[in-house]
Design a protein around this motif. Structure first.
Motif, PDB file in Angstrom:
ATOM      1  N   UNK A  27      -2.835   2.051  -4.350  1.00  0.00           N
ATOM      2  CA  UNK A  27      -1.796   2.489  -4.178  1.00  0.00           C
ATOM      3  C   UNK A  27      -0.976   1.614  -4.727  1.00  0.00           C
ATOM      4  N   UNK A  28      -1.354   0.056  -3.997  1.00  0.00           N
ATOM      5  CA  UNK A  28      -0.047  -0.173  -3.817  1.00  0.00           C
ATOM      6  C   UNK A  28       1.080  -0.860  -5.234  1.00  0.00           C
ATOM      7  N   UNK A  29       0.011  -1.207  -6.079  1.00  0.00           N
ATOM      8  CA  UNK A  29       0.116  -1.344  -7.550  1.00  0.00           C
ATOM      9  C   UNK A  29       1.331  -1.241  -7.890  1.00  0.00           C
ATOM     10  N   UNK A  30       2.034   0.238  -8.169  1.00  0.00           N
ATOM     11  CA  UNK A  30       3.164   0.451  -8.414  1.00  0.00           C
ATOM     12  C   UNK A  30       3.879   0.168  -7.863  1.00  0.00           C
ATOM     13  N   UNK A  31       4.417   0.482  -6.900  1.00  0.00           N
ATOM     14  CA  UNK A  31       5.644   0.240  -4.976  1.00  0.00           C
ATOM     15  C   UNK A  31       5.303  -1.364  -5.971  1.00  0.00           C
ATOM     16  N   UNK A  32       4.052  -2.388  -5.430  1.00  0.00           N
ATOM     17  CA  UNK A  32       4.545  -3.724  -5.313  1.00  0.00           C
ATOM     18  C   UNK A  32       5.094  -4.540  -6.924  1.00  0.00           C
ATOM     19  N   UNK A  33       5.403  -3.659  -8.039  1.00  0.00           N
ATOM     20  CA  UNK A  33       5.756  -3.569  -9.154  1.00  0.00           C
ATOM     21  C   UNK A  33       7.588  -4.000  -8.532  1.00  0.00           C
TER      22      UNK A  33
END
Length: 261
Positions: A27-33
């Motif tokens: 769940x972190x990957x999209x917010x991180x981008x």
């Protein structure tokens, strides 16, 4: 080195698959981008006043033509390419096709969910590290391991990746953009995590649009409070001056008359 036989046809981004049907790993990957893109946009817009750049988020880069098209692509979590149009002939890019664009990304970042072995694999024609170093050749290649709260950054020098050393702030300098890359512990999109973020060359955190708006709101609030304090001091001074005038009048002294003579 013997290169594999490839097809003579050259499909463009409209003819190649733009997804492989796999889930995002966490769940972190999209917010991180989004965090990386949002905070660096002011820097890129100043660097490219003509708007000639593109950013890929969880997008594919096609680097060779194969019978199974997806075998000739690498899915990157985040990358930036300077000096290319943001779209192609008015069409949103479905993927980034090297033989069509002919410009390598300047920065590629991978977000590691496992142990990082895939991102460090140097197997010819298969390993990500080998493909980045030998074929795609972004100037900077970053491997971000959220579980270990660390990032490795490599810089391409003489066609080989050299592991960079962090500076005194534990950041990695991206000299061409005048920014630094490092780990920031904090809350973003309701998640308290170590996040990969940008700083300027003086070590100031590059803020997201929401953070910039909040900073402006706080500055306006501080200015309003300062103005209120100034007004209160002025009101008190006026009140004290009026009280003095009243006392003088009670003593039959006209406060408006200069009694120095």
């Amino acid at each position: 080195m013997t290169f594999p036989k490839i097809s003579t046809s050259l499909p463009d981004h409209t003819q190649l698959p733009c997804e492989d049907g796999t889930f995002v790993k966490n769940f972190q990957e999209h917010p991180q981008s989004i965090l990386l893109t949002d905070s660096i946009l002011p820097i890129l817009n100043r660097r490219h006043p003509d708007g000639q750049y593109c950013i890929g988020q969880d997008s594919g880069i096609y680097w060779r033509i194969t019978d199974s098209a997806l075998n000739g692509a690498e899915a990157h979590d985040w990358f930036y390419v300077p000096n290319v149009p943001p779209d192609l002939d008015g069409q949103i890019r479905r993927s980034y096709v090297l033989w069509q664009e002919q410009v390598s990304p300047q920065i590629v970042l991978e977000f590691v969910s496992g142990n990082g072995s895939e991102e460090r694999d140097k197997t010819p024609w298969e390993g990500k590290f080998w493909i980045y170093e030998t074929i795609i050749q972004p100037t900077y290649y970053g491997i971000y391991e959220v579980q270990r709260e660390r990032v490795e950054v490599y810089r391409l020098l003489e066609n080989r990746y050299q592991l960079m050393s962090a500076n005194e702030r534990e950041h990695f300098a991206i000299e061409e953009l005048g920014v630094e890359l490092g780990i920031w512990q904090g809350r973003y999109q309701n998640m308290e995590l170590p996040w990969l973020r940008w700083w300027d060359s003086q070590g100031n955190l590059l803020l997201t649009g929401e953070e910039r708006a909040e900073q402006e709101r706080q500055e306006k609030e501080r200015e309003r409070e300062r103005a209120e304090r100034e007004q209160q001091r002025s009101d008190r001074a006026e009140s004290e001056l009026q009280a003095l005038r009243d006392r003088l009048r009670a003593m039959n002294i006209d406060p408006n008359v200069n009694n120095d003579d």
